[in-house]
Each structure stands twice: as structure tokens, then as C-alpha cells.
Design a protein around this motif. Structure first.
Motif, PDB file in Angstrom:
ATOM      1  N   ALA A 153       0.776  -1.205  -0.087  1.00 42.61           N
ATOM      2  CA  ALA A 153       0.049  -0.028   0.039  1.00 42.61           C
ATOM      3  C   ALA A 153       0.633   1.268   0.008  1.00 42.61           C
ATOM      4  N   GLY A 205       0.306   2.937  -3.291  1.00 44.08           N
ATOM      5  CA  GLY A 205      -0.225   4.428  -2.999  1.00 44.08           C
ATOM      6  C   GLY A 205       0.399   5.567  -2.669  1.00 44.08           C
ATOM      7  N   ILE A 232      -1.370   8.305  -3.806  1.00 46.87           N
ATOM      8  CA  ILE A 232      -2.776   8.552  -3.635  1.00 46.87           C
ATOM      9  C   ILE A 232      -2.805   8.667  -2.024  1.00 46.87           C
ATOM     10  N   TYR A 262      -4.349   6.065   0.978  1.00 44.32           N
ATOM     11  CA  TYR A 262      -4.455   4.675   0.353  1.00 44.32           C
ATOM     12  C   TYR A 262      -3.679   3.867   1.343  1.00 44.32           C
ATOM     13  N   ASN A 301      -7.528  -0.870   1.255  1.00 45.69           N
ATOM     14  CA  ASN A 301      -7.673  -0.432   0.040  1.00 45.69           C
ATOM     15  C   ASN A 301      -7.075  -1.404  -1.382  1.00 45.69           C
ATOM     16  N   GLN A 355      -2.326   2.014 -11.889  1.00 46.01           N
ATOM     17  CA  GLN A 355      -2.613   1.453 -10.487  1.00 46.01           C
ATOM     18  C   GLN A 355      -2.757   0.027 -10.550  1.00 46.01           C
TER      19      GLN A 355
END
Length: 791
Positions: free
Chosen positions: A182, A186, A189, A192, A196, A433
Motif C-alpha cells: 500500500a 499508493g 494516492i 491509500y 484499499n 495502478q
């Protein structure tokens, strides 16, 4: 519960009874009475008969009896047999060996001492037995070394803990990888996290994700860098535009100027004509020729003006205009075909490169096409007065239109990208992604980790389920113990009754029950210790156990106040001496009746039973039973259970037993019958019992005949002296009888005798000699004895 009386027990195949039929043995009109006295020697079948009746009380028949059969007929005509006995509603209470075993627990320790017992009562013992079974299954949970289900629970706990540990280790490893993933995936992001990421992975797997190519990845990365472009106008092409240009050019090229008053020399020479025209313009308003120095006459000017008139000027103007138009069109069309890639998104570069290649070809064709028009216009310009035919250039307008169409498609797509750039960028980000997630899953071997985690979770859940099922089973059994414990009746009152009866009827034994409250495995439990003279009794005799059980039986009968059961008491004096035999009879006589105070406060005595059965092997007790009377002097029935070889029968009690009932009469009857029986008779029991019967009879007879006889010089004892006196000079009869009685009753000095068959003629001979000797020495006595056992 129904109150009725038993008339007959027939069709018996049960234990020692084989194919017994009541009517065949006793007759159809012979039935049980209100009170029934049954005599039978030990092992003759008395207890077996009581077990048939007790089956109606307990609703059980021991599985030791193979294919049991019986039929009980009642006074109301109803019948019960081995099939429907469980549904019987007859109120019955039976005292026998089974009652003692099932209602009183007398556990022994390793030294043979009686331990304290915890419960009284058949129902309580059954409940306690179930409780003990459950506790045995559960085992011990308070020791280091557990047993039973508690041990199994400990083992399953360990197995579950190990499975849980393995699962959590693998689970934590996967969670750590997801947390790290993550962070990596992420990074750009906001907020995140591994939740997720886990959800995104599930979506990929669910949709059977296919990874993108390197080229696609490069495109998506470029798209993320794109800035928003301005909207482009589509290329507009008009087929008529080319044709119009051709038509206008043709009109100018083929335009004619009139030859009237034209200078012929100039008409014929276009170059000269052009030179003159330029010179005219240079000398306008002058009279001297700059070239030759001569005067230019008015007539010459007039001649030149007529040659270069208005029509000529107009054509020249049109040619110049058309040349300008051609060049303008050339540039505008080339501009349309020229592509500025900076105005497009990188996503369309490949298509634009292809279109540029087409554009270069088209531009070359356009240049040639426009050069053709321009050349024809210039030719006309050089020979304005000449006649020129216009040649139409090659038509490739369709190629231009096709090119424009392709370019417009790219422009539309580019504009669409402009309009949807935010969505496209979001889509590109999503694609990239997803690719990152896919690549990370491959890196950590995600699916294998998930499979291993799920397998360990399944194993943990399986062991957890086993553990919970076992916990549920243990809880259920513990709950069942609590339920059964709560159902156990309080027997302290019954024990108090037992003590009362022991005190009243058996005081000489000084037996009693000590009632104690104990803490047993965190539970309160009532226990009873047997006391003798207020001290704990050890090595309790069989008779003492029987006395306590008999008192308890009557304590249980007290619970049936107002009800009249059938009572069957099987051999209550077994293993008891003479004093206790009378105590038992006294208790029967007293406790089988009860006093009831009616509404007028008058005392009324009633029987506690609807019907009474008492069996015994003891002739003295039989003598007492003959005296027993019910409240209303009810009829009594007398029955005899006889065992012949391995089969028993119920018969009417003979008169001598019913009326005289002494052991002396009984023993004489056995000897008398043996003297008269055929040696081929199947009733071997009378021969096998003969030795004991004869020895006891002669001892009793000779004692009463010669009570003062003692041995002489102590060479032989009193019994021998009395027997010698009985036989008198018949010394042979004495020795012969003594040898047979000793050998067959004791096997004295001849153990091998027990392995040989009985000599029937020899026994019959002895029986005849005894009867003959009594008849010879005391005829009246002999006749009286014979009458007592034969009438």
C-alpha cells in the motif's frame, strides 16, 4: 395406576421355567388369592417368578434372559405378556435381590469394609448411575493429568492454539506485505491503505485481470504528462473550389483581345509587345524617345493607345488577378494539408505521422497542379493577343477529401481527448495502478500466500469447530449432571424411616444409618454410613444388608399412601437366623396394614395392598406366614415351586406343608417319596438331595426319641449314640446308612465320588430301610407321619 389382582402366571419360558402352563399344572379353576404364600427351596425359581412380576414395575427385563415368554392374567380379564409389559399400568412393588441391588448401594473398599453410600432409592440410584457415567465420560479436570473429555478438551485446545498460531503467523506475513504494498503502490494516492489494496486485488482477481503491455504503459505514462490542448477546427474541403479555380483560369487563359487597329508587328511578337508596353509606360507624357532620341509623334501615341486599349488592359489585369488567386489557393490548400503535431496529444502521434506522409505526397501533387494553372496563365500573359487553349490539370480532389476526412477523425479524437482529458487521465492512472498492483502481487506471490493462509484458516476453523463441539458436549453433559442432580429426591426422610424400623423391629442388631451432608466436587451431597452400636460397621453380613434393604422397602411403601399396590416379597428371611425371622414376620404383620381416621374420627384399619405375595424357603417362616391374616380375614392361597432337574413348576402346596409346616414333616416326605419312587423316574433332584435330607431327619428323629443319649467313654459323640440306638441290633443298617449319607452329603474321604453318578438303587434301598425301621419301632408315629404327607 390401575389396581387389580393377578389370577395366573402362565405360558412361562423364563429362566428356570420352561414351557410352564398354569392350567396343565394347577387346573383352570385354581387361581391366586388376595394373600398368597409361596414355598420353594433355594434355586427352585422363586426369584425368577418375582422378576417376571417386577418387569411390570420397572418396565425392564434383563438381557440375560434369552427369548423370555410369559403371560400374566388379571381378575378383570386383561392379559400382559413379554411384548406389551412396558405399557402396563398396574401398580406393583416387588422386594427381591434386584430391589436390593438397584435401591441400595453397598460399595466395598479393598479391605472388604462397607463404605458410606450416597443414595437410597431405585430412581436415585438410576439417576446417580447416569451421573456417574457422565462424570466418567467427563473425567477429571482438576489434576495435572486430566482424563476423559477434559483431557480431550485440553488436547484439542493445544491443537487449536497451534493451528491458530500458524494461521496468525501466515496472516501477519500477508498483512505486512499488504501494508508495504500500500505504501509503494499508493505513494501518490491520498489515504491509500492495505484495506484499499486488498479490495483492489480482489477486484482484479474477480475480473480476471490481464496485464498491459510495455507500450501501453508508456502511453499511459505520457498521458499523465499531457497538458490540455485547445480545441481544433476540422479541415473544410470543397470539391467545387478546385473546379471553380479551373473554370476561372480557363476563362482568363482563353480570353481573346480584338485585332482591330492593332500593331501587327507587336501582335506577332509577344516579347516585343511586352517590351513596347513597358516602354510606353516609361515614356508616358514624354515626347522624346529615351532609347533613340527621336520625337514621339502624336500619331504614334495614338497608334500605341489603340494597340494597348482598355480591353487589353482588362485582360492583363485579369491575368494578374488570376495568378494571385492561384497562388493564394495554393497556399491555403497547402496550409490545410500541413499538420502541426504540437496541437495534438502524444497519443495520436503515430496516426499523425502516417497522415504527414500522405500530406507530403498531396502537397507535391498540389504544387504540380497549381504550377500547371500558373504556367498557362503566364503563357497567356506572354502572348496576350495570341490564342491559347486551356489544358485542365489532373483531378486529385478525392485524395484531398479522403485525407481531410482522416485528419478530421484525428481532430475529433483529439478534441474528444481535450473534452475528456480528466477522465482519460483518471483512466490512465487506474490502468497504471492496476498494473502496479498486479506486478506487486506477482512479486510477493500473493495468491500462494492467500491460499496458504486460507488453508491454515480452514485447519484452524476445523480444529476450532471440533473444540467448540467438544465444549458444547461437555457443557451439555455438565448441564445434564445438574439436571439429573436436581431431579434426585431427598432420601433423608426415607433413611429416617429405615432407622425407625431398624430400631423397632431389629433392635438387637443395633444397626442404623448415619445421615451426613458432604461437599463432594463442589456439590452438596447426602451420604449414609451404616453404623453398628453407633460405630461405623465393617464386614457387614449378607443378612444385615438384607435387613436394611427390607426396612427401606417398607419406607418406600409409605410413599404410596392412599394407593393399594400388588406387593410381592421374595424370600425376605434369606440368610437370617431365627430371631430375625420372627422380626421380619412382625414387621410384615404390622406394616402391611395401616390405620386411617375417617370423617367421624373413627380409626379404620385397612390393608396397604391390593394383593399380597410372600415367598420363602424357610419352613419356620412358612409356619409364621400361616398365621398371617388380612384385615378382613381374606382368602389365602398356598403354592409350591418345585424344581425337577433343570425345570421348575408352580404347584398347589401339599396339605402336610400347608397344615403342619415343619421341617420334620418335609424331610420325612422326601425320604418317604424316595422309598416309593421308581429308579427310572426323571426326578433326579429328590435323589441328589437325599443324603442331606436323610441325615437331618435322622438327627432330629433320634434326638427327640433319645434326648438323654450321650457317647460312651467319649469313643463316639451323642449323635452317633442316638443313631445306634435308633438302629438297635441292625448294626449293618447303621453303617450302611452312615456311609451313604456321609459320602453323598460331604464326599468325606472320597472326593472321587463327586465325579461319579449317584447310585439310585442304593439310595432307594436306604430310604426303604429308614421307613421300615420307624414302622417297626413306632407304628403309630410312622402312620401319623405318612398321613401328614400323603393326605
Amino acid at each position: 395406576m390401575s389396581e387389580k389382582m393377578i389370577k395366573k402366571i402362565t405360558n412361562i419360558n423364563f429362566g428356570i421355567f420352561s414351557n410352564y402352563n398354569w392350567d396343565n399344572n394347577l387346573g383352570k379353576n385354581n387361581e391366586f388369592e388376595k394373600i398368597n404364600i409361596i414355598y420353594g427351596r433355594n434355586y427352585s425359581g422363586k426369584t425368577t417368578l418375582s422378576r417376571i412380576v417386577r418387569a411390570l414395575e420397572t418396565k425392564q427385563i434383563s438381557d440375560k434372559y434369552k427369548n423370555p415368554n410369559f403371560e400374566i392374567i388379571f381378575d378383570d380379564g386383561t392379559k400382559i405378556n413379554q411384548v406389551d409389559y412396558v405399557s402396563s399400568d398396574v401398580l406393583i412393588r416387588v422386594f427381591n435381590e434386584d430391589f436390593i441391588r438397584e435401591n441400595l448401594s453397598f460399595p466395598y473398599d479393598n479391605d472388604g469394609n462397607i463404605k458410606a453410600f450416597a443414595l437410597l432409592g431405585e430412581e436415585n440410584l438410576q439417576l446417580q448411575s447416569k451421573i456417574d457415567e457422565l462424570k466418567l465420560e467427563l473425567g477429571d479436570k482438576d489434576t495435572d493429568t486430566k482424563t476423559g473429555l477434559y483431557k480431550e478438551l485440553e488436547d484439542k485446545n493445544l491443537k487449536y492454539s497451534e493451528a491458530d498460531k500458524n494461521y496468525r503467523s501466515k496472516f501477519n506475513e500477508l498483512e505486512s506485505n499488504l501494508t508495504q504494498g500500500a505504501k509503494e503502490i499508493g505513494a501518490e494516492i491520498r489515504n491509500y491503505n492495505k484495506t484499499n489494496l486488498r479490495n483492489d486485488i480482489k477486484s482484479l482477481l474477480k475480473d480476471n485481470y490481464k496485464p498491459i503491455s510495455d507500450d501501453e504503459k508508456e502511453k499511459f505514462n505520457k498521458l499523465l504528462k499531457e497538458e490540455k490542448k485547445e480545441l481544433l477546427y476540422k479541415v473544410s474541403t470543397n470539391n467545387s473550389e478546385f473546379q471553380d479555380l479551373i473554370n476561372s483560369t480557363k476563362a482568363v487563359v482563353e480570353q481573346k483581345v480584338g485585332n482591330t487597329e492593332k500593331i501587327e508587328m507587336l501582335v506577332k511578337n509577344a516579347q516585343l509587345n511586352r517590351w513596347v508596353k513597358e516602354g510606353k509606360a516609361l515614356h508616358q507624357g514624354k515626347k522624346i524617345c529615351a532609347f533613340c532620341g527621336n520625337v514621339i509623334s502624336e500619331s504614334r501615341w495614338a497608334e500605341l493607345d489603340k494597340h494597348f486599349d482598355e480591353e487589353y488592359e482588362k485582360l492583363e489585369t485579369n491575368l494578374n488577378k488570376q495568378l494571385d488567386l492561384v497562388e493564394d489557393k495554393r497556399e491555403s490548400i497547402k496550409k490545410v494539408l500541413t499538420i502541426d503535431k504540437n496541437k495534438f496529444y502524444s497519443f495520436f502521434i503515430n496516426e499523425l505521422d502516417e497522415l504527414n506522409k500522405q500530406s507530403e505526397v498531396l502537397i507535391e501533387k498540389i504544387d504540380n497542379w497549381f504550377d500547371s494553372l500558373k504556367n498557362q496563365l503566364n503563357s497567356k500573359k506572354d502572348s496576350m493577343l495570341g490564342i491559347i487553349s486551356f489544358v485542365s490539370p489532373e483531378d486529385f480532389s478525392a485524395d484531398i477529401i479522403s485525407f481531410a476526412s482522416l485528419l478530421n477523425k484525428v481532430i475529433d479524437s483529439n478534441n474528444e481527448y481535450t473534452n475528456n482529458l480528466s477522465d482519460k487521465i483518471s483512466e490512465a492512472k487506474e490502468k497504471l495502478q492496476s498494473q502496479k498492483i498486479y506486478e506487486y502481487c506477482q512479486k510477493i506471490n500473493y495468491q500462494k500466500q492467500v491460499s496458504e493462509t486460507e488453508a491454515l484458516d480452514q485447519e484452524r476453523n476445523s480444529k476450532g469447530s471440533d473444540l467448540e463441539n467438544l465444549k458444547s458436549t461437555i457443557k451439555e453433559k455438565e448441564g445434564k449432571i445438574d439436571e439429573l442432580t436436581s431431579k434426585m429426591s431427598n432420601e433423608k426422610e426415607g433413611a429416617s424411616k429405615v432407622n425407625e424400623y431398624l430400631s423397632v423391629f431389629f433392635d438387637s442388631n443395633h444397626l442404623s444409618l448415619s445421615i451426613e451432608e458432604n461437599e463432594l466436587q463442589q456439590e452438596k451431597q447426602t451420604t449414609f454410613s451404616i453404623l453398628r452400636n453407633n460405630e461405623k460397621a465393617y464386614n457387614l453380613s449378607e443378612g444385615e444388608c438384607r435387613i436394611i434393604a427390607f426396612c427401606y422397602f417398607f419406607a418406600k411403601l409409605d410413599e404410596l399412601k392412599g394407593k393399594n399396590p400388588i406387593i410381592w416379597i421374595d424370600d425376605p428371611v434369606c440368610s437370617l437366623d431365627g430371631n430375625h425371622i420372627f422380626s421380619v414376620y412382625s414387621m410384615l404383620y404390622s406394616k402391611l396394614k395401616e390405620e386411617i381416621i375417617d370423617s367421624n374420627n373413627k380409626i379404620e384399619v385397612k390393608n396397604k395392598y391390593k394383593q399380597l405375595f410372600i415367598s420363602t424357603h424357610n419352613l419356620n417362616f412358612l409356619k409364621y406366614l400361616k398365621r398371617y391374616k388380612g384385615v378382613n380375614n381374606e382368602n389365602k392361597g398356598y403354592f409350591l415351586i418345585q424344581r425337577k432337574n433343570n425345570n421348575s413348576t408352580i404347584e398347589t402346596m401339599p396339605k402336610y406343608m400347608k397344615e403342619y409346616a415343619t421341617e420334620f414333616n418335609y424331610l420325612f416326605k422326601q425320604i418317604y417319596e424316595c422309598s416309593r419312587i421308581s429308579v427310572n423316574d426323571d426326578n433326579y433332584t429328590i435323589f441328589y438331595n437325599f443324603a442331606n435330607n436323610a441325615r437331618k431327619f435322622l438327627e432330629i428323629y433320634s434326638y427327640y426319641k433319645f434326648p438323654d443319649m450321650f457317647g460312651k467313654n467319649n469313643s463316639y459323640n451323642a449323635d452317633e449314640a442316638r443313631l445306634k440306638e435308633f438302629w438297635g441290633i441292625d448294626f449293618f443298617d447303621y453303617k450302611f446308612t452312615e456311609r451313604l449319607n456321609n459320602e453323598y452329603s460331604h464326599l468325606a474321604g472320597s472326593l472321587e465320588r463327586g465325579e461319579l453318578p449317584i447310585d439310585l438303587p442304593e439310595i432307594k434301598n436306604v430310604a426303604e430301610r429308614i421307613c421300615k425301621k420307624i414302622e417297626e419301632t413306632d407304628k403309630k408315629q410312622y402312620d401319623a407321619l405318612v398321613n401328614s404327607v400323603t393326605n
